[in-house]
Design a protein around this motif. Structure first.
Motif, short mmCIF file in Angstrom:
data_model
loop_
_atom_site.label_atom_id
_atom_site.label_comp_id
_atom_site.label_asym_id
_atom_site.label_seq_id
_atom_site.Cartn_x
_atom_site.Cartn_y
_atom_site.Cartn_z
N LYS A 40 0.82 -1.22 0.00
CA LYS A 40 0.00 0.00 0.00
C LYS A 40 0.85 1.27 0.00
CE LYS A 40 -3.65 -2.64 0.72
NZ LYS A 40 -4.65 -2.90 -0.34
N GLY A 41 2.16 1.11 -0.19
CA GLY A 41 3.04 2.28 -0.21
C GLY A 41 3.47 2.73 1.17
N ILE A 42 3.46 1.80 2.14
CA ILE A 42 3.79 2.15 3.52
C ILE A 42 4.85 1.21 4.07
CG2 ILE A 42 2.88 2.33 5.88
CD1 ILE A 42 0.15 2.93 4.64
N PHE A 43 5.88 1.79 4.69
CA PHE A 43 6.82 1.01 5.50
C PHE A 43 6.24 0.92 6.90
CE2 PHE A 43 10.07 3.05 2.59
CZ PHE A 43 10.39 1.89 1.91
N SER A 44 6.02 -0.27 7.39
CA SER A 44 5.50 -0.44 8.75
C SER A 44 6.50 -1.25 9.55
CB SER A 44 4.15 -1.16 8.70
OG SER A 44 3.63 -1.29 10.01
N PHE A 45 7.02 -0.63 10.61
CA PHE A 45 8.03 -1.29 11.43
C PHE A 45 7.53 -1.43 12.87
CE2 PHE A 45 10.48 1.27 8.27
CZ PHE A 45 10.91 0.20 7.51
N LYS A 46 7.42 -2.66 13.33
CA LYS A 46 7.02 -2.92 14.71
C LYS A 46 8.09 -3.77 15.38
CE LYS A 46 2.07 -2.25 14.83
NZ LYS A 46 0.80 -2.76 15.38
N GLY A 47 8.83 -3.16 16.28
CA GLY A 47 9.87 -3.87 16.98
C GLY A 47 11.03 -4.27 16.10
N LYS A 48 11.21 -3.58 14.97
CA LYS A 48 12.31 -3.90 14.07
C LYS A 48 13.58 -3.18 14.51
CE LYS A 48 9.67 -6.27 11.25
NZ LYS A 48 9.78 -7.74 11.14
#
Length: 388
Positions: free
Chosen positions: A315-323
């Protein structure tokens, strides 16, 4: 709890990607007092540090959000709101998961030096790929460039094969290769859609034999599959082959990440049901599960995750969780086609939460990370980034 759909809208809102209908849905949802509490907590946890709460007023964020929807100057107010969330208390959009290094940096109160930029030639990734045809010829696909052949058409960002084209008995294959700094969308002849991330390669038939198992091969890289149901193809299953594993589905949505330079394969199920097997074992996945195969020893483990968060890249989004910062920079190096070097290797271990837009240039992203006070300086020289 916040549904995956609402979480996605919030993420898109924060990266200026949300449509008018999505913003309207978020406005209605947040009117509920329980949802307001969920929104406040979500913003706090994901977009600000626990050490900065005195300066971060999520109620003010909520009121500004509602005001923005009702205002004629909506775009301007939304920008102010994002800045409030991004830059409040120097937390920015990357919420911080504490580490030993975090304490050292936050409380050392070091001055931040100006970063050095020399001959910055780094460009934001875009739609581009190369198509290798059955006769070995290679076609360059890129944004705003039209390509047509007998059974396929490309508009510059999507490659579509003729759905009415059926193979008789012998399959012929094409290859779609995505370079570093690229991405592409593919629609196979059976209607299955595939999103390919940077530095990826897919082998697939020009047309499938009706009634037989449909097979493609992810040679390397990352791909998200939205598979056309078997009910539309006389019960034919769909398989994705990959090094050391095979994924079998009837019709579902899932993501596979299998890069050449990584020693693990990640298979994430968004919807439906899949089986993942290798030479020694077979596992079943349900939605919001991720299977990890360790290529060094063949071990297979299944973790419960937020699957939607894993595929926001489509969707054109970088999503970082706990990275870790190292993991984040690996993603960035592929999208921006750059080399990243950590002068201070301790920085590789710092962990973040948050979302960023894939449309941002690399300098904007590095500035955001720098504003968290985790790095004192970075240097860009041609297509090389040095984190200090």
């Amino acid at each position: 709890m916040i549904t995956a759909k609402i979480e996605n809208i919030i993420a898109k809102f924060l990266t200026n990607q949300a449509s008018a209908s999505e913003l309207s849905e978020l406005e209605i949802w947040i009117q509920d007092s329980n949802n307001e509490k969920l929104f406040n907590e979500y913003v706090k946890v994901n977009y600000a540090t626990e050490y900065c709460m005195k300066e971060f007023d999520s109620h003010k964020v909520k009121s500004m959000l509602l005001e923005a929807f009702a205002s004629e100057k909506k775009a301007k107010k939304l920008k102010k709101l994002r800045q409030l969330i991004y830059y409040s208390a120097a937390a920015v959009v990357l919420g911080i998961v504490t580490t030993t290094y975090f304490y050292k940096v936050i409380f050392a109160n070091k001055s931040i030096e100006e970063s050095t930029i020399v001959n910055n030639t780094i460009k934001t990734g875009t739609d581009k790929a190369t198509l290798t045809l059955e006769d070995g010829s290679v076609v360059t696909l890129e944004k705003d460039k039209i390509y047509k052949k007998d059974n396929v058409v490309c508009n510059g960002k999507e490659l579509v094969y003729n759905k009415d084209n059926k193979a008789k008995s012998v399959l012929t294959y094409n290859y779609l290769t995505i370079p570093r700094g690229g991405q592409f969308h593919l629609k196979l002849s059976d209607g299955t859609e595939v999103w390919l991330n940077s530095e990826s390669k897919l082998k697939f038939p020009v047309a499938f034999v009706e009634g037989t198992t449909r097979e493609v091969e992810l040679i390397y890289g990352e791909a998200f599959f939205d598979v056309s149901p078997s009910t539309e193809h006389k019960g034919a299953k769909f398989k994705v082959l990959n090094k050391d594993q095979e994924v079998e589905v009837l019709g579902t949505e899932f993501n596979i990440k299998a890069y050449k330079d990584e020693d693990k394969i990640y298979t994430t199920l968004v919807e439906g049901k899949v089986t993942v097997s290798n030479s020694s074992s077979k596992k079943y996945l349900i939605p919001n599960q991720q299977l990890i195969i360790n290529l060094k020893n063949g071990d297979m483990t299944i973790n419960a995750i937020d699957a939607y968060n894993e595929v926001l890249w489509t969707k054109g989004i970088f999503s970082f969780k706990g990275k870790t910062l190292k993991e984040i920079m690996t993603v960035m190096s592929r999208w921006y086609d750059v080399e990243v070097v950590f002068q201070n290797t301790e920085l590789e271990k710092v962990r973040f939460n948050g979302v960023l837009s894939k449309n941002d240039n690399i300098k904007e992203i590095l500035t955001i990370i720098k504003k968290t006070n985790f790095i004192n300086e970075y240097e860009i020289k041609d297509k090389k980034i040095i984190i200090k």
